[in-house]
Design a protein around this motif. Sequence first.
Motif, PDB file in Angstrom:
ATOM      1  N   VAL A  11     -14.292  21.615  53.917  1.00 51.77           N
ATOM      2  CA  VAL A  11     -13.106  22.313  54.404  1.00 51.77           C
ATOM      3  C   VAL A  11     -11.923  21.967  53.516  1.00 51.77           C
ATOM      4  O   VAL A  11     -11.607  20.805  53.317  1.00 51.77           O
ATOM      5  N   ALA A  12     -11.310  23.004  52.982  1.00 49.86           N
ATOM      6  CA  ALA A  12     -10.194  22.768  52.062  1.00 49.86           C
ATOM      7  C   ALA A  12      -8.891  22.616  52.840  1.00 49.86           C
ATOM      8  O   ALA A  12      -8.655  23.305  53.817  1.00 49.86           O
ATOM      9  N   SER A  13      -8.071  21.684  52.400  1.00 45.97           N
ATOM     10  CA  SER A  13      -6.751  21.524  53.007  1.00 45.97           C
ATOM     11  C   SER A  13      -5.713  21.445  51.901  1.00 45.97           C
ATOM     12  O   SER A  13      -5.997  21.031  50.779  1.00 45.97           O
ATOM     13  N   VAL A  14      -4.503  21.858  52.222  1.00 45.92           N
ATOM     14  CA  VAL A  14      -3.445  21.895  51.238  1.00 45.92           C
ATOM     15  C   VAL A  14      -3.104  20.461  50.783  1.00 45.92           C
ATOM     16  O   VAL A  14      -3.160  19.519  51.569  1.00 45.92           O
ATOM     17  N   VAL A  15      -2.789  20.310  49.499  1.00 45.43           N
ATOM     18  CA  VAL A  15      -2.428  18.985  48.970  1.00 45.43           C
ATOM     19  C   VAL A  15      -0.987  18.670  49.410  1.00 45.43           C
ATOM     20  O   VAL A  15      -0.093  19.487  49.209  1.00 45.43           O
ATOM     21  N   PRO A  16      -0.754  17.491  50.018  1.00 48.66           N
ATOM     22  CA  PRO A  16       0.551  17.184  50.613  1.00 48.66           C
ATOM     23  C   PRO A  16       1.629  16.834  49.581  1.00 48.66           C
ATOM     24  O   PRO A  16       1.332  16.483  48.445  1.00 48.66           O
ATOM     25  N   VAL A  17       2.876  16.886  50.006  1.00 57.67           N
ATOM     26  CA  VAL A  17       4.017  16.611  49.128  1.00 57.67           C
ATOM     27  C   VAL A  17       3.918  15.224  48.491  1.00 57.67           C
ATOM     28  O   VAL A  17       4.231  15.043  47.304  1.00 57.67           O
ATOM     29  N   SER A  18       3.474  14.226  49.267  1.00 59.82           N
ATOM     30  CA  SER A  18       3.425  12.846  48.762  1.00 59.82           C
ATOM     31  C   SER A  18       2.578  12.732  47.498  1.00 59.82           C
ATOM     32  O   SER A  18       2.827  11.884  46.639  1.00 59.82           O
ATOM     33  N   PHE A  19       1.579  13.617  47.385  1.00 56.25           N
ATOM     34  CA  PHE A  19       0.705  13.641  46.209  1.00 56.25           C
ATOM     35  C   PHE A  19       1.504  13.846  44.921  1.00 56.25           C
ATOM     36  O   PHE A  19       1.201  13.245  43.881  1.00 56.25           O
ATOM     37  N   TYR A  20       2.539  14.676  45.005  1.00 58.92           N
ATOM     38  CA  TYR A  20       3.319  15.049  43.815  1.00 58.92           C
ATOM     39  C   TYR A  20       4.494  14.115  43.552  1.00 58.92           C
ATOM     40  O   TYR A  20       5.153  14.222  42.532  1.00 58.92           O
ATOM     41  N   GLU A  21       4.728  13.207  44.490  1.00 60.63           N
ATOM     42  CA  GLU A  21       5.905  12.343  44.391  1.00 60.63           C
ATOM     43  C   GLU A  21       5.617  11.138  43.495  1.00 60.63           C
ATOM     44  O   GLU A  21       5.998  10.009  43.801  1.00 60.63           O
ATOM     45  N   ARG A  22       4.929  11.387  42.384  1.00 56.47           N
ATOM     46  CA  ARG A  22       4.519  10.314  41.469  1.00 56.47           C
ATOM     47  C   ARG A  22       4.753  10.755  40.035  1.00 56.47           C
ATOM     48  O   ARG A  22       5.193  11.872  39.776  1.00 56.47           O
ATOM     49  N   ALA A  23       4.434   9.887  39.088  1.00 58.45           N
ATOM     50  CA  ALA A  23       4.654  10.197  37.672  1.00 58.45           C
ATOM     51  C   ALA A  23       3.757  11.363  37.235  1.00 58.45           C
ATOM     52  O   ALA A  23       2.631  11.497  37.712  1.00 58.45           O
ATOM     53  N   PRO A  24       4.244  12.193  36.308  1.00 58.04           N
ATOM     54  CA  PRO A  24       3.516  13.403  35.892  1.00 58.04           C
ATOM     55  C   PRO A  24       2.089  13.139  35.397  1.00 58.04           C
ATOM     56  O   PRO A  24       1.187  13.934  35.676  1.00 58.04           O
ATOM     57  N   ASP A  25       1.880  12.042  34.655  1.00 58.56           N
ATOM     58  CA  ASP A  25       0.515  11.812  34.151  1.00 58.56           C
ATOM     59  C   ASP A  25      -0.433  11.448  35.280  1.00 58.56           C
ATOM     60  O   ASP A  25      -1.619  11.821  35.245  1.00 58.56           O
ATOM     61  N   ILE A  26       0.067  10.730  36.287  1.00 62.52           N
ATOM     62  CA  ILE A  26      -0.768  10.386  37.444  1.00 62.52           C
ATOM     63  C   ILE A  26      -1.123  11.652  38.218  1.00 62.52           C
ATOM     64  O   ILE A  26      -2.287  11.886  38.578  1.00 62.52           O
ATOM     65  N   VAL A  27      -0.117  12.493  38.445  1.00 59.29           N
ATOM     66  CA  VAL A  27      -0.336  13.736  39.184  1.00 59.29           C
ATOM     67  C   VAL A  27      -1.271  14.657  38.408  1.00 59.29           C
ATOM     68  O   VAL A  27      -2.184  15.262  38.974  1.00 59.29           O
ATOM     69  N   ALA A  28      -1.046  14.750  37.091  1.00 57.59           N
ATOM     70  CA  ALA A  28      -1.858  15.639  36.261  1.00 57.59           C
ATOM     71  C   ALA A  28      -3.343  15.283  36.377  1.00 57.59           C
ATOM     72  O   ALA A  28      -4.178  16.133  36.671  1.00 57.59           O
ATOM     73  N   ARG A  29      -3.649  14.025  36.166  1.00 56.75           N
ATOM     74  CA  ARG A  29      -5.042  13.576  36.227  1.00 56.75           C
ATOM     75  C   ARG A  29      -5.646  13.845  37.602  1.00 56.75           C
ATOM     76  O   ARG A  29      -6.795  14.288  37.717  1.00 56.75           O
ATOM     77  N   ALA A  30      -4.837  13.614  38.647  1.00 56.58           N
ATOM     78  CA  ALA A  30      -5.337  13.772  40.014  1.00 56.58           C
ATOM     79  C   ALA A  30      -5.505  15.241  40.402  1.00 56.58           C
ATOM     80  O   ALA A  30      -6.246  15.567  41.329  1.00 56.58           O
ATOM     81  N   LEU A  31      -4.823  16.137  39.694  1.00 53.54           N
ATOM     82  CA  LEU A  31      -4.927  17.568  40.014  1.00 53.54           C
ATOM     83  C   LEU A  31      -6.240  18.176  39.531  1.00 53.54           C
ATOM     84  O   LEU A  31      -6.647  19.238  40.000  1.00 53.54           O
ATOM     85  N   LEU A  32      -6.898  17.519  38.566  1.00 49.61           N
ATOM     86  CA  LEU A  32      -8.164  18.054  38.065  1.00 49.61           C
ATOM     87  C   LEU A  32      -9.174  18.145  39.219  1.00 49.61           C
ATOM     88  O   LEU A  32      -9.390  17.184  39.944  1.00 49.61           O
ATOM     89  N   GLY A  33      -9.773  19.321  39.382  1.00 48.96           N
ATOM     90  CA  GLY A  33     -10.737  19.536  40.450  1.00 48.96           C
ATOM     91  C   GLY A  33     -10.131  20.169  41.701  1.00 48.96           C
ATOM     92  O   GLY A  33     -10.863  20.670  42.557  1.00 48.96           O
ATOM     93  N   LYS A  34      -8.801  20.156  41.814  1.00 50.35           N
ATOM     94  CA  LYS A  34      -8.146  20.817  42.948  1.00 50.35           C
ATOM     95  C   LYS A  34      -8.191  22.333  42.740  1.00 50.35           C
ATOM     96  O   LYS A  34      -8.469  22.813  41.646  1.00 50.35           O
ATOM     97  N   MET A  35      -7.890  23.085  43.812  1.00 51.47           N
ATOM     98  CA  MET A  35      -7.989  24.542  43.723  1.00 51.47           C
ATOM     99  C   MET A  35      -6.627  25.213  43.838  1.00 51.47           C
ATOM    100  O   MET A  35      -5.836  24.860  44.705  1.00 51.47           O
ATOM    101  N   VAL A  52      -4.952  20.362  32.479  1.00 52.10           N
ATOM    102  CA  VAL A  52      -3.523  20.239  32.804  1.00 52.10           C
ATOM    103  C   VAL A  52      -2.816  19.428  31.713  1.00 52.10           C
ATOM    104  O   VAL A  52      -3.454  18.753  30.911  1.00 52.10           O
ATOM    105  N   GLU A  53      -1.480  19.527  31.699  1.00 53.17           N
ATOM    106  CA  GLU A  53      -0.688  18.678  30.813  1.00 53.17           C
ATOM    107  C   GLU A  53       0.480  18.095  31.585  1.00 53.17           C
ATOM    108  O   GLU A  53       1.081  18.774  32.416  1.00 53.17           O
ATOM    109  N   ALA A  54       0.835  16.836  31.268  1.00 50.71           N
ATOM    110  CA  ALA A  54       1.969  16.183  31.919  1.00 50.71           C
ATOM    111  C   ALA A  54       3.210  16.333  31.053  1.00 50.71           C
ATOM    112  O   ALA A  54       3.140  16.210  29.832  1.00 50.71           O
ATOM    113  N   TYR A  55       4.345  16.597  31.694  1.00 50.65           N
ATOM    114  CA  TYR A  55       5.633  16.656  30.998  1.00 50.65           C
ATOM    115  C   TYR A  55       6.622  15.727  31.686  1.00 50.65           C
ATOM    116  O   TYR A  55       6.824  15.810  32.896  1.00 50.65           O
ATOM    117  N   PHE A  56       7.190  14.808  30.855  1.00 52.42           N
ATOM    118  CA  PHE A  56       7.928  13.682  31.408  1.00 52.42           C
ATOM    119  C   PHE A  56       9.445  13.867  31.375  1.00 52.42           C
ATOM    120  O   PHE A  56      10.112  13.484  30.413  1.00 52.42           O
TER     121      PHE A  56
END
Length: 209
Positions: A11-35, A52-56
Motif C-alpha cells: 500500500v502506497a502512502s504519501v512521503v511526509p514533510v519531515s522526509f524533505y526537511e534534511r540536506a539535499p544529498d540525503i533526500v536525493a538518495r532516499a528518493l530513489l525508488g519512490k513513486m 536524481v541530483e542534489a542542489y545545495f
Amino acid sequence: MSRTARSSSKVASVVPVSFYERAPDIVARALLGKMVVRDWKTERLIGRIVEVEAYFGTEDPAAHSYIGRTARNAVLFGPPGIAYVYFIYGMYYCLNVSCEPDGQAGGVLIRALEPVAGLETMAKLRKLAPNPKPQLLTSGPGRLCQALDITRAAHNGLDVTDPSSCLRIEDDNYHPEAIQVTPRIGIRHAADLPARFLIDKNKFVSGSR
DNA sequence: GGAGCGATGTCCT
DNA sequence: GGACATCGCTCCG
C-alpha cells in the motif's frame, strides 16, 4: 480484515514533510525508488524515481539558489516538500522538490523515472508514435515533465506531500538494491561534485552527455 | 552509435 | 545581452 503482511506492505502512502526537511544529498538518495504520482484527467500516471541530483542552497554554484532568493527560485528557500518547476532552454520543464527547513535553500532534481502506469497516455503527451521504447517516455528531466504534463504554471509551488495534490510523491516500500553516485550532468559549474544518485543497472536512467 | 548543433522562453546583470 | 540543471535531429564513421 484478513490482510496479509505482504499485501499491506504494498500500500502506497504519501512521503511526509519531515522526509524533505534534511540536506539535499540525503533526500536525493532516499528518493530513489519512490513513486511520482500524477492525477491527469481521469487517469493516474505513475513513474518510479531512478535518477536524481542534489542542489545545495546558496553554497552551490550550480544551484538556482546560489544567487540568492529571487521571485523565480523562491520555492527553494521556502518550506520543504514543495515542487519547484522551471522552464529551461526555451522548451522544456524540469521538476525539483524543495528540501531543508523553511528559510534554508536546497532542492533535488528528478532526472529520470521508470514508467509504471499510464504508459499510453505518456506516449501521447510526448507526441511519440504508439508503443515507443519505454525509455523514451521518462528518461530525462525534460522528458518526464512532458510525459506527466508537468508545467511551471500548473505545478510550481505545489505541495507534493499533500495526498490531494494532483502531483505527489508516494512510498510503496520499494528499496533499490544498489545505488550509484556520480557527478551531475549538463551543468557548467561545480561539475565535479558527486551529487547525482541513480539506481545501479536500471535501464531508465538518462544517458550522459 | 556518437559527436555536433540549433531551437527557443525566461530570468538575471 | 547572455546564460541556461535539454532534447532530437543530422551527419559522420
